[in-house]
Write a protein that holds these residues in place. Sequence first.
Motif, PDB file in Angstrom:
ATOM      1  N   ALA A   7       0.816  -1.126  -0.080  1.00 31.53           N
ATOM      2  CA  ALA A   7       0.055  -0.068  -0.075  1.00 31.53           C
ATOM      3  C   ALA A   7       0.987   1.132  -0.123  1.00 31.53           C
ATOM      4  O   ALA A   7       1.928   1.259   0.586  1.00 31.53           O
ATOM      5  CB  ALA A   7      -0.938  -0.099   1.101  1.00 31.53           C
ATOM      6  N   TRP A  12      -2.862   4.154   3.547  1.00 27.21           N
ATOM      7  CA  TRP A  12      -3.015   3.392   4.743  1.00 27.21           C
ATOM      8  C   TRP A  12      -3.330   4.344   5.947  1.00 27.21           C
ATOM      9  O   TRP A  12      -4.134   4.196   6.695  1.00 27.21           O
ATOM     10  CB  TRP A  12      -1.739   2.432   5.142  1.00 27.21           C
ATOM     11  CG  TRP A  12      -1.785   2.009   6.337  1.00 27.21           C
ATOM     12  CD1 TRP A  12      -1.192   2.318   7.560  1.00 27.21           C
ATOM     13  CD2 TRP A  12      -2.975   1.098   6.984  1.00 27.21           C
ATOM     14  NE1 TRP A  12      -1.700   1.592   8.605  1.00 27.21           N
ATOM     15  CE2 TRP A  12      -2.559   0.895   8.100  1.00 27.21           C
ATOM     16  CE3 TRP A  12      -4.064   0.421   6.167  1.00 27.21           C
ATOM     17  CZ2 TRP A  12      -3.449  -0.009   8.986  1.00 27.21           C
ATOM     18  CZ3 TRP A  12      -4.682  -0.211   6.962  1.00 27.21           C
ATOM     19  CH2 TRP A  12      -4.576  -0.669   8.422  1.00 27.21           C
ATOM     20  N   TYR A  21      -9.962  -0.046   4.909  1.00 29.28           N
ATOM     21  CA  TYR A  21      -9.020   0.165   3.561  1.00 29.28           C
ATOM     22  C   TYR A  21      -9.622  -0.049   2.494  1.00 29.28           C
ATOM     23  O   TYR A  21     -10.166  -1.099   2.311  1.00 29.28           O
ATOM     24  CB  TYR A  21      -7.649  -0.534   3.854  1.00 29.28           C
ATOM     25  CG  TYR A  21      -6.696  -0.155   2.611  1.00 29.28           C
ATOM     26  CD1 TYR A  21      -5.939   0.953   2.537  1.00 29.28           C
ATOM     27  CD2 TYR A  21      -6.548  -1.319   1.780  1.00 29.28           C
ATOM     28  CE1 TYR A  21      -4.685   0.913   1.781  1.00 29.28           C
ATOM     29  CE2 TYR A  21      -5.804  -1.219   0.512  1.00 29.28           C
ATOM     30  CZ  TYR A  21      -4.902  -0.329   0.415  1.00 29.28           C
ATOM     31  OH  TYR A  21      -3.915  -0.001  -0.422  1.00 29.28           O
ATOM     32  N   LEU A  63       0.907  -4.219   4.521  1.00 32.67           N
ATOM     33  CA  LEU A  63       0.080  -4.619   5.487  1.00 32.67           C
ATOM     34  C   LEU A  63      -0.059  -6.368   5.617  1.00 32.67           C
ATOM     35  O   LEU A  63      -0.121  -6.795   4.579  1.00 32.67           O
ATOM     36  CB  LEU A  63      -1.311  -4.014   4.951  1.00 32.67           C
ATOM     37  CG  LEU A  63      -1.220  -2.619   4.608  1.00 32.67           C
ATOM     38  CD1 LEU A  63      -2.705  -2.252   4.066  1.00 32.67           C
ATOM     39  CD2 LEU A  63      -0.823  -1.537   5.715  1.00 32.67           C
ATOM     40  N   VAL A  95      -9.327  -2.155   9.535  1.00 29.99           N
ATOM     41  CA  VAL A  95      -8.273  -1.815  10.015  1.00 29.99           C
ATOM     42  C   VAL A  95      -7.922  -2.979  11.212  1.00 29.99           C
ATOM     43  O   VAL A  95      -6.685  -3.014  11.301  1.00 29.99           O
ATOM     44  CB  VAL A  95      -8.143  -0.399  10.808  1.00 29.99           C
ATOM     45  CG1 VAL A  95      -7.025  -0.129  11.591  1.00 29.99           C
ATOM     46  CG2 VAL A  95      -8.354   0.792   9.531  1.00 29.99           C
ATOM     47  N   VAL A  98      -5.845  -5.849  10.131  1.00 29.76           N
ATOM     48  CA  VAL A  98      -4.110  -5.653   9.997  1.00 29.76           C
ATOM     49  C   VAL A  98      -3.311  -5.861  11.003  1.00 29.76           C
ATOM     50  O   VAL A  98      -3.559  -5.182  12.161  1.00 29.76           O
ATOM     51  CB  VAL A  98      -4.014  -4.247   9.047  1.00 29.76           C
ATOM     52  CG1 VAL A  98      -2.306  -4.007   9.033  1.00 29.76           C
ATOM     53  CG2 VAL A  98      -4.639  -4.138   8.021  1.00 29.76           C
ATOM     54  N   VAL A 101       1.849  -3.362  10.285  1.00 28.77           N
ATOM     55  CA  VAL A 101       2.351  -2.446   9.119  1.00 28.77           C
ATOM     56  C   VAL A 101       3.912  -2.271   9.233  1.00 28.77           C
ATOM     57  O   VAL A 101       4.471  -1.737   9.941  1.00 28.77           O
ATOM     58  CB  VAL A 101       1.635  -1.145   9.246  1.00 28.77           C
ATOM     59  CG1 VAL A 101       1.936  -0.189   8.128  1.00 28.77           C
ATOM     60  CG2 VAL A 101       0.204  -1.438   9.400  1.00 28.77           C
TER      61      VAL A 101
END
Length: 106
Positions: A7, A12, A21, A63, A95, A98, A101
């Motif tokens: 991403a 993000w 997302y 991600l 979110v 995830v 990150v």
Amino acid sequence: MTILHLALAGDWAEAARAGEYRVSTLGRTLAEEGFIHACADLDQLRGVAERYYTGVTEPLVVLTVDQGRLGCPVLLEVPPGAEEAFPHIYGPLPVEAVVSVSPFAR
């Protein structure tokens, strides 16, 4: 099972504020594409970066997604012209799905 998505850092950051997302791939939204492109492992992710993100100057992030937290289908599909299957996320990416990150280093 975890899957990966490359991403733009700005996309993000916007998703983190919004709670989900909705970018499919570089320059395409979930609404336009019908799913979010993802990768099964780092080798696939590096290949995607080499094929589609070489001219991108904005920072990229990886991600790491917990498929069990998605709440939507994930299908392994072979895109036209490809020789291997990639996971496609058929819905917005919450979110909370995830789990990490990380900056993407070329």
